[in-house]
Design a protein around this motif. Structure first.
Motif, PDB file in Angstrom:
ATOM      1  N   GLN A 461      31.123  31.932  41.336  1.00  0.00           N
ATOM      2  CA  GLN A 461      32.051  31.752  42.449  1.00  0.00           C
ATOM      3  C   GLN A 461      32.740  30.394  42.410  1.00  0.00           C
ATOM      4  OE1 GLN A 461      30.135  31.319  46.168  1.00  0.00           O
ATOM      5  NE2 GLN A 461      31.909  31.875  47.409  1.00  0.00           N
ATOM      6  N   LYS A 462      32.034  29.386  41.930  1.00  0.00           N
ATOM      7  CA  LYS A 462      32.583  28.029  41.899  1.00  0.00           C
ATOM      8  C   LYS A 462      33.834  27.932  41.032  1.00  0.00           C
ATOM      9  CE  LYS A 462      28.006  25.897  42.473  1.00  0.00           C
ATOM     10  NZ  LYS A 462      26.966  25.071  41.808  1.00  0.00           N
ATOM     11  N   GLU A 463      33.983  28.854  40.099  1.00  0.00           N
ATOM     12  CA  GLU A 463      35.099  28.789  39.155  1.00  0.00           C
ATOM     13  C   GLU A 463      36.297  29.596  39.610  1.00  0.00           C
ATOM     14  OE1 GLU A 463      33.811  29.597  35.184  1.00  0.00           O
ATOM     15  OE2 GLU A 463      31.864  28.642  35.506  1.00  0.00           O
ATOM     16  N   GLY A 464      36.245  30.174  40.824  1.00  0.00           N
ATOM     17  CA  GLY A 464      37.379  30.923  41.338  1.00  0.00           C
ATOM     18  C   GLY A 464      37.250  32.415  41.095  1.00  0.00           C
ATOM     19  N   LEU A 465      38.070  33.185  41.828  1.00  0.00           N
ATOM     20  CA  LEU A 465      37.956  34.627  41.818  1.00  0.00           C
ATOM     21  C   LEU A 465      38.252  35.241  40.453  1.00  0.00           C
ATOM     22  CD1 LEU A 465      37.308  36.981  43.658  1.00  0.00           C
ATOM     23  CD2 LEU A 465      39.719  37.125  44.257  1.00  0.00           C
ATOM     24  N   ASP A 466      39.312  34.777  39.775  1.00  0.00           N
ATOM     25  CA  ASP A 466      39.679  35.352  38.478  1.00  0.00           C
ATOM     26  C   ASP A 466      38.594  35.125  37.434  1.00  0.00           C
ATOM     27  OD1 ASP A 466      42.030  36.305  39.465  1.00  0.00           O
ATOM     28  OD2 ASP A 466      43.230  34.591  38.801  1.00  0.00           O
ATOM     29  N   SER A 467      38.073  33.892  37.409  1.00  0.00           N
ATOM     30  CA  SER A 467      37.009  33.584  36.459  1.00  0.00           C
ATOM     31  C   SER A 467      35.743  34.358  36.793  1.00  0.00           C
ATOM     32  CB  SER A 467      36.714  32.081  36.471  1.00  0.00           C
ATOM     33  OG  SER A 467      35.637  31.774  35.612  1.00  0.00           O
ATOM     34  N   MET A 468      35.501  34.501  38.079  1.00  0.00           N
ATOM     35  CA  MET A 468      34.334  35.249  38.536  1.00  0.00           C
ATOM     36  C   MET A 468      34.434  36.704  38.083  1.00  0.00           C
ATOM     37  SD  MET A 468      33.074  35.535  42.495  1.00  0.00           S
ATOM     38  CE  MET A 468      31.451  36.110  42.952  1.00  0.00           C
ATOM     39  N   ARG A 469      35.630  37.273  38.203  1.00  0.00           N
ATOM     40  CA  ARG A 469      35.841  38.655  37.794  1.00  0.00           C
ATOM     41  C   ARG A 469      35.572  38.822  36.300  1.00  0.00           C
ATOM     42  NH1 ARG A 469      38.430  42.422  40.445  1.00  0.00           N
ATOM     43  NH2 ARG A 469      39.358  40.887  41.827  1.00  0.00           N
ATOM     44  N   GLN A 470      36.084  37.905  35.507  1.00  0.00           N
ATOM     45  CA  GLN A 470      35.916  37.988  34.059  1.00  0.00           C
ATOM     46  C   GLN A 470      34.447  37.886  33.671  1.00  0.00           C
ATOM     47  OE1 GLN A 470      38.258  35.168  31.850  1.00  0.00           O
ATOM     48  NE2 GLN A 470      37.260  35.635  29.905  1.00  0.00           N
ATOM     49  N   LYS A 471      33.757  36.949  34.289  1.00  0.00           N
ATOM     50  CA  LYS A 471      32.341  36.761  33.963  1.00  0.00           C
ATOM     51  C   LYS A 471      31.516  38.003  34.309  1.00  0.00           C
ATOM     52  CE  LYS A 471      31.133  31.891  33.801  1.00  0.00           C
ATOM     53  NZ  LYS A 471      30.239  30.846  34.348  1.00  0.00           N
ATOM     54  N   LEU A 472      31.765  38.550  35.486  1.00  0.00           N
ATOM     55  CA  LEU A 472      30.972  39.694  35.914  1.00  0.00           C
ATOM     56  C   LEU A 472      31.269  40.930  35.084  1.00  0.00           C
ATOM     57  CD1 LEU A 472      31.000  39.346  39.808  1.00  0.00           C
ATOM     58  CD2 LEU A 472      29.146  38.848  38.228  1.00  0.00           C
ATOM     59  N   GLU A 473      32.520  41.108  34.695  1.00  0.00           N
ATOM     60  CA  GLU A 473      32.851  42.261  33.866  1.00  0.00           C
ATOM     61  C   GLU A 473      32.232  42.152  32.478  1.00  0.00           C
ATOM     62  OE1 GLU A 473      37.078  42.462  34.051  1.00  0.00           O
ATOM     63  OE2 GLU A 473      37.098  43.547  35.970  1.00  0.00           O
ATOM     64  N   GLU A 474      32.104  40.920  31.988  1.00  0.00           N
ATOM     65  CA  GLU A 474      31.438  40.725  30.696  1.00  0.00           C
ATOM     66  C   GLU A 474      29.931  40.922  30.820  1.00  0.00           C
ATOM     67  OE1 GLU A 474      32.554  36.810  29.565  1.00  0.00           O
ATOM     68  OE2 GLU A 474      34.598  37.367  28.922  1.00  0.00           O
ATOM     69  N   ARG A 475      29.375  40.412  31.913  1.00  0.00           N
ATOM     70  CA  ARG A 475      27.932  40.452  32.104  1.00  0.00           C
ATOM     71  C   ARG A 475      27.436  41.858  32.479  1.00  0.00           C
ATOM     72  NH1 ARG A 475      23.331  40.764  32.109  1.00  0.00           N
ATOM     73  NH2 ARG A 475      21.695  39.401  32.926  1.00  0.00           N
ATOM     74  N   TYR A 476      28.221  42.579  33.296  1.00  0.00           N
ATOM     75  CA  TYR A 476      27.813  43.891  33.765  1.00  0.00           C
ATOM     76  C   TYR A 476      28.923  44.903  33.482  1.00  0.00           C
ATOM     77  CZ  TYR A 476      24.576  40.875  36.236  1.00  0.00           C
ATOM     78  OH  TYR A 476      23.631  39.921  36.543  1.00  0.00           O
ATOM     79  N   PRO A 477      29.067  45.320  32.218  1.00  0.00           N
ATOM     80  CA  PRO A 477      30.128  46.273  31.873  1.00  0.00           C
ATOM     81  C   PRO A 477      29.884  47.627  32.533  1.00  0.00           C
ATOM     82  CG  PRO A 477      28.604  46.028  30.056  1.00  0.00           C
ATOM     83  CD  PRO A 477      28.194  44.999  31.086  1.00  0.00           C
TER      84      PRO A 477
END
Length: 480
Positions: A461-477
């Motif tokens: 969350q600290k890195e902003g919504l777009d970065s958060m989205r990218q991280k979560l999609e990579e982590r939990y495909p």
């Protein structure tokens, strides 16, 4: 109980050995008699009578066959094994008990429900192998498992929570007009009980509470489907074709809304696609440039009127109406949840599955907070509403609470199921303890992981919504 059954087993073995020795002695006597009377005519062979079961080799063979049947049967049922990773927990669907929380029901009622669902599944052998215990636990788990929230759902929730802020998606920026419609499933299954009230009774109460609290400037409407005819094949055409806006779009009037609710009860089929198409037609002229158009679809079941609600939702979302379509599943089963999730996904909205009035109220409460900010914006358009005016951590807290609730319900359901099976003498105490060990092996990923998931979300969350989205999609495909 286990020791008594084991003792009985050895008694049967001893009795079988004694019978075998007597049989040998009898044959020897008959041979001596034949030698002493060589002129005696030979007796005709007669079919031997089947000996009664005495717990010896025949019973053991039958028991061995039963042991093999458990493993084979579970393989043939193509059941998913209990999860071994967080991703498998996230992808897990509800079990055949539809995710019902047995501990929320009366003990006799939940006991009956479990035993009925258990059916005539073979019993465990007295001394099962590890493979047999694994297969049995897989079957039991398939009955009581429930769904878990997806960390990526935090993104949808957070996107909605950011409505009206500088960080908001253009669809969620505040407009001059706010139009809210609830589309309510009134098909026959909504007459099912969720606790002490029917799903319909709970839904009506919480929808009334939600719409009565919206700002006076907002327009509200209520559309229902499935309230005509019955669930019979003969009534399908009629039930699927009647979709009605029982409270036409206008400011909220308590008396008129109460009259609208009295006009229908759960009855027939489930035309989800038709209801969305009907809503789309009614929103014509309410352009997304000047209107925030919020729709809540509340349903407990899958489309049964041969429509394609996913395709309609996609078309609706891509129109100039630019609706925000949030979907609430009410005790929806696995198939319904899959379809409703797809509807929300294509409509760029949120999906959640609720099991009771409190959870339904919580979903509507999110909109209450957004509407308060819209009302503030209307009264003082020059006042900037910043991200600081909302608690963006709320999305993560909601996820954490949902995961905790899901893991608690799962563990309580498994525990209660094992107790019931022992009480019914379907399993022994030793069986229960062995199966309980398998339940404990699940706890690190169903319960213990929740703090790690929360911390991971906060870090992203600290890195902003777009970065958060990218991280979560990579982590939990998404599951393929």
């Amino acid at each position: 109980m286990g020791r008594c059954m084991t003792g009985g087993y050895y008694m049967r073995k001893a009795r079988g050995l004694l019978i075998a020795l007597l049989s040998i002695a009898l044959v020897a006597c008959q041979n001596d008699e034949a030698q002493q009377n060589p002129e005696a005519p030979e007796e005709q062979d007669t079919p031997a009578e089947e000996p009664e079961s005495d717990g010896t080799s025949d019973d053991v063979a039958e028991e061995d066959s039963n042991q093999e049947d458990i493993v084979t049967l579970v393989e043939q049922m193509n059941l998913d094994a209990p999860p071994e990773t967080v991703q498998e927990v996230i992808n897990q669907e509800v079990g055949s008990l539809n995710g019902i929380n047995l501990h929320h029901l009366d003990r006799d009622e939940s006991h009956k429900l479990l035993i009925e669902e258990y059916g005539d599944f073979p019993r465990l052998p007295e001394e099962p192998t590890e493979e047999e215990l694994d297969a049995y636990f897989t079957y039991l788990y398939s009955l009581v498992k429930n769904s878990f929230p997806d960390p990526k759902d935090v993104l949808d929730f957070l996107t909605f929570e950011l409505s009206g802020t500088p960080e908001a998606d253009p669809r969620y920026s505040f407009k001059e007009n706010y139009n809210i419609e609830v589309i309510l499933d009134a098909s026959g299954s909504m007459a099912a009980y969720a606790g002490e009230e029917t799903r319909m009774e709970l839904a009506k109460r919480e929808i009334t509470s939600f719409l009565s609290s919206v700002p006076e400037e907002a327009n509200v409407s209520l559309r229902v489907y499935g309230h005509e005819g019955t669930g019979s094949d003969e009534d399908k055409e009629k039930s699927c074709s009647v979709i009605e806006e029982v409270y036409e779009r206008s400011s909220y009037d308590e008396a008129e809304f109460a009259n609208a609710l009295d006009r229908f009860e759960p009855a027939g089929w489930t035309p989800v696609a038709g209801a969305l198409e009907s809503a789309k037609e009614s929103f014509e002229g309410l352009d997304g440039e000047e209107n925030t158009n919020l729709i809540y679809l509340v349903s407990d079941g899958i489309e049964t009127c041969d429509g394609d609600p996913v395709a309609v939702a996609k078309s609706f979302a891509e129109s100039n109406i630019s609706p925000i379509i949030n979907v609430i599943g009410f005790n929806a089963d696995a198939d319904a949840q899959r379809q409703l999730q797809e509807v929300a996904k294509e409509a760029n909205g949120m999906f959640s599955n609720v099991n009771n009035a409190d959870e339904l109220k919580e979903e509507f409460n999110h909109s209450d907070e957004v509407l308060k900010r819209w009302e503030q914006w209307k009264r003082d358009a020059d006042k900037e509403i910043t991200r600081d005016s909302i608690d963006s951590s709320k999305a993560i807290t909601k996820f954490y609470n949902q995961w905790s609730s899901a893991s608690t319900n799962l563990n309580l359901n498994l525990g209660r199921a094992l107790d019931y099976l022992e009480n019914e003498e379907i399993i022994t105490y030793d069986h229960k303890m062995a199966l309980r060990d398998r339940q404990r092996e699940l706890e690190p990923i169903t319960s213990g992981i929740r703090n790690d998931l929360r911390d991971e979300l906060k870090e992203a969350q600290k890195e902003g919504l777009d970065s958060m989205r990218q991280k979560l999609e990579e982590r939990y495909p998404d599951e393929e």
